[in-house]
Motif scaffolding. Structure first.
Motif, PDB file in Angstrom:
ATOM      1  N   ASP A 148       1.043  -1.250  -0.080  1.00 61.44           N
ATOM      2  CA  ASP A 148      -0.057  -0.021  -0.071  1.00 61.44           C
ATOM      3  C   ASP A 148       0.889   1.194   0.156  1.00 61.44           C
ATOM      4  OD1 ASP A 148      -1.774   2.147   0.606  1.00 61.44           O
ATOM      5  OD2 ASP A 148      -2.829   1.135   2.245  1.00 61.44           O
ATOM      6  N   THR A 149       0.864   1.832  -1.208  1.00 66.52           N
ATOM      7  CA  THR A 149       1.875   3.048  -1.223  1.00 66.52           C
ATOM      8  C   THR A 149       1.600   4.165  -0.146  1.00 66.52           C
ATOM      9  OG1 THR A 149       0.707   4.147  -2.804  1.00 66.52           O
ATOM     10  CG2 THR A 149       2.389   2.640  -3.738  1.00 66.52           C
ATOM     11  N   ARG A 150       0.495   4.171   0.432  1.00 67.71           N
ATOM     12  CA  ARG A 150       0.336   5.139   1.600  1.00 67.71           C
ATOM     13  C   ARG A 150       1.093   4.842   2.655  1.00 67.71           C
ATOM     14  NH1 ARG A 150      -6.083   4.516   2.041  1.00 67.71           N
ATOM     15  NH2 ARG A 150      -5.263   2.320   2.074  1.00 67.71           N
ATOM     16  N   ARG A 151       1.591   3.608   2.845  1.00 71.07           N
ATOM     17  CA  ARG A 151       2.128   2.919   4.033  1.00 71.07           C
ATOM     18  C   ARG A 151       3.418   2.246   3.624  1.00 71.07           C
ATOM     19  NH1 ARG A 151      -1.047  -1.038   6.646  1.00 71.07           N
ATOM     20  NH2 ARG A 151      -2.268  -1.207   4.696  1.00 71.07           N
ATOM     21  N   LEU A 152       4.279   2.693   2.941  1.00 66.97           N
ATOM     22  CA  LEU A 152       5.532   1.886   2.369  1.00 66.97           C
ATOM     23  C   LEU A 152       6.005   1.329   3.437  1.00 66.97           C
ATOM     24  CD1 LEU A 152       6.560   4.346  -0.589  1.00 66.97           C
ATOM     25  CD2 LEU A 152       5.713   2.007  -0.664  1.00 66.97           C
ATOM     26  N   ALA A 153       6.368   2.063   4.539  1.00 64.67           N
ATOM     27  CA  ALA A 153       7.304   1.610   5.637  1.00 64.67           C
ATOM     28  C   ALA A 153       6.697   0.065   6.258  1.00 64.67           C
ATOM     29  CB  ALA A 153       7.101   2.336   6.892  1.00 64.67           C
ATOM     30  N   ASP A 154       5.402  -0.197   5.870  1.00 62.12           N
ATOM     31  CA  ASP A 154       4.804  -1.456   6.351  1.00 62.12           C
ATOM     32  C   ASP A 154       5.411  -2.515   5.669  1.00 62.12           C
ATOM     33  OD1 ASP A 154       3.482  -0.069   8.281  1.00 62.12           O
ATOM     34  OD2 ASP A 154       1.280  -0.409   7.461  1.00 62.12           O
ATOM     35  N   SER A 155       6.042  -2.442   4.626  1.00 63.22           N
ATOM     36  CA  SER A 155       6.508  -3.402   3.626  1.00 63.22           C
ATOM     37  C   SER A 155       8.036  -3.888   3.959  1.00 63.22           C
ATOM     38  CB  SER A 155       6.334  -3.035   2.297  1.00 63.22           C
ATOM     39  OG  SER A 155       5.045  -2.858   2.054  1.00 63.22           O
ATOM     40  N   TRP A 156       8.661  -3.129   4.724  1.00 60.77           N
ATOM     41  CA  TRP A 156      10.206  -3.217   5.075  1.00 60.77           C
ATOM     42  C   TRP A 156      10.390  -4.581   5.569  1.00 60.77           C
ATOM     43  CZ3 TRP A 156      11.231   2.146   7.347  1.00 60.77           C
ATOM     44  CH2 TRP A 156      11.163   3.231   6.521  1.00 60.77           C
ATOM     45  N   TYR A 157       9.615  -5.161   6.666  1.00 58.35           N
ATOM     46  CA  TYR A 157       9.961  -6.412   7.283  1.00 58.35           C
ATOM     47  C   TYR A 157       9.789  -7.392   6.283  1.00 58.35           C
ATOM     48  CZ  TYR A 157       9.476 -10.172  10.471  1.00 58.35           C
ATOM     49  OH  TYR A 157       9.947 -11.386  11.007  1.00 58.35           O
ATOM     50  N   ALA A 158       8.808  -7.407   5.409  1.00 54.43           N
ATOM     51  CA  ALA A 158       8.436  -8.579   4.599  1.00 54.43           C
ATOM     52  C   ALA A 158       9.819  -8.646   3.518  1.00 54.43           C
ATOM     53  CB  ALA A 158       7.235  -8.322   3.758  1.00 54.43           C
ATOM     54  N   ILE A 159      10.159  -7.420   3.307  1.00 52.37           N
ATOM     55  CA  ILE A 159      11.446  -7.651   2.202  1.00 52.37           C
ATOM     56  C   ILE A 159      12.511  -7.950   2.876  1.00 52.37           C
ATOM     57  CG2 ILE A 159      12.702  -6.117   0.753  1.00 52.37           C
ATOM     58  CD1 ILE A 159      10.486  -4.145  -0.005  1.00 52.37           C
TER      59      ILE A 159
END
Length: 218
Positions: free
Chosen positions: A123-134
């Protein structure tokens, strides 16, 4: 029970008797980015969902934030989602949607076992939420692509998203609408093509290495 009988009984597409090649794909990402929605939209069978109703007990644990879509969220995945797509007569794609809440992240390492590749839904409104997955995918050495789910938020350029997520230039980045079957299929096709290109490159590199003379030889 044969496959034809199974299909008549359940009303769902039966697995072809010739299918002998199961490919496992995991869809990961932050809380509420659309993982369950993507599995539901693209699966050829009625997907297995492990959603539970969100209660007041989750307040302060499952962070809803101030976004309208998250405030309206009433259920959440507590184990994983599962769906299936037949690629051809012999190959079947098994889809696993990982839970997004931090308290269920301990399940991810088990879901990654035997996985060919992954989709990181963003969700580009919450890019930081994707850091852990990566981070976890890179830790396991699991190839992945990034798919930006359309929530109608601010438009970011591809370069801005790549920089925010610190993506390598070779990692595919696509846009999608997880509610739309054709869009979700495009994401999975992109991942499969990326995995094929990585495999082909590895085979070519191994062949080149086999043709090299022994080290130190004239």
């Amino acid at each position: 029970m044969d496959s034809a009988t199974s299909e008549r009984t359940t009303g769902r597409p039966a697995l072809a008797s010739t299918a002998d090649n199961g490919l496992k794909i995991v869809i990961v990402g932050g809380f509420g980015v659309g993982k369950t929605t993507m599995v539901r939209s693209v699966s050829e069978i009625r997907p297995l969902n492990t959603e539970e109703t969100m209660t007041r007990a989750g307040e302060g644990i499952d962070e809803l934030g101030g976004l309208e879509g998250l405030r309206a969220k009433t259920a959440t995945t507590v184990a994983f989602d599962f769906g299936r797509i037949s690629l051809d007569e012999r190959s079947v794609l098994y889809l696993f949607g990982a839970p997004g809440q931090e308290r269920f992240w301990f399940l991810w390492d088990r879901l990654f076992s035997g996985t060919l590749g992954a989709v990181v839904l963003v969700d580009t409104r919450r890019l930081a939420d994707s850091w852990y997955a990566i981070d976890r995918l890179e830790h396991h050495g699991t190839p992945f692509i990034v798919a930006c789910n359309d929530f109608g938020g601010p438009v970011h350029s591809e370069q801005q998203i790549r920089e925010a997520l610190d993506l390598s230039p070779g990692v595919p980045l696509v846009e999608c609408d997880a509610r739309d079957r054709s869009s979700s299929k495009y994401v999975l096709i992109t991942l499969v093509e990326y995995l094929h290109s990585l495999s082909s490159s590895a085979v070519a590199a191994a062949a080149d290495a086999a043709d090299l003379p022994p080290e130190g030889a004239a």
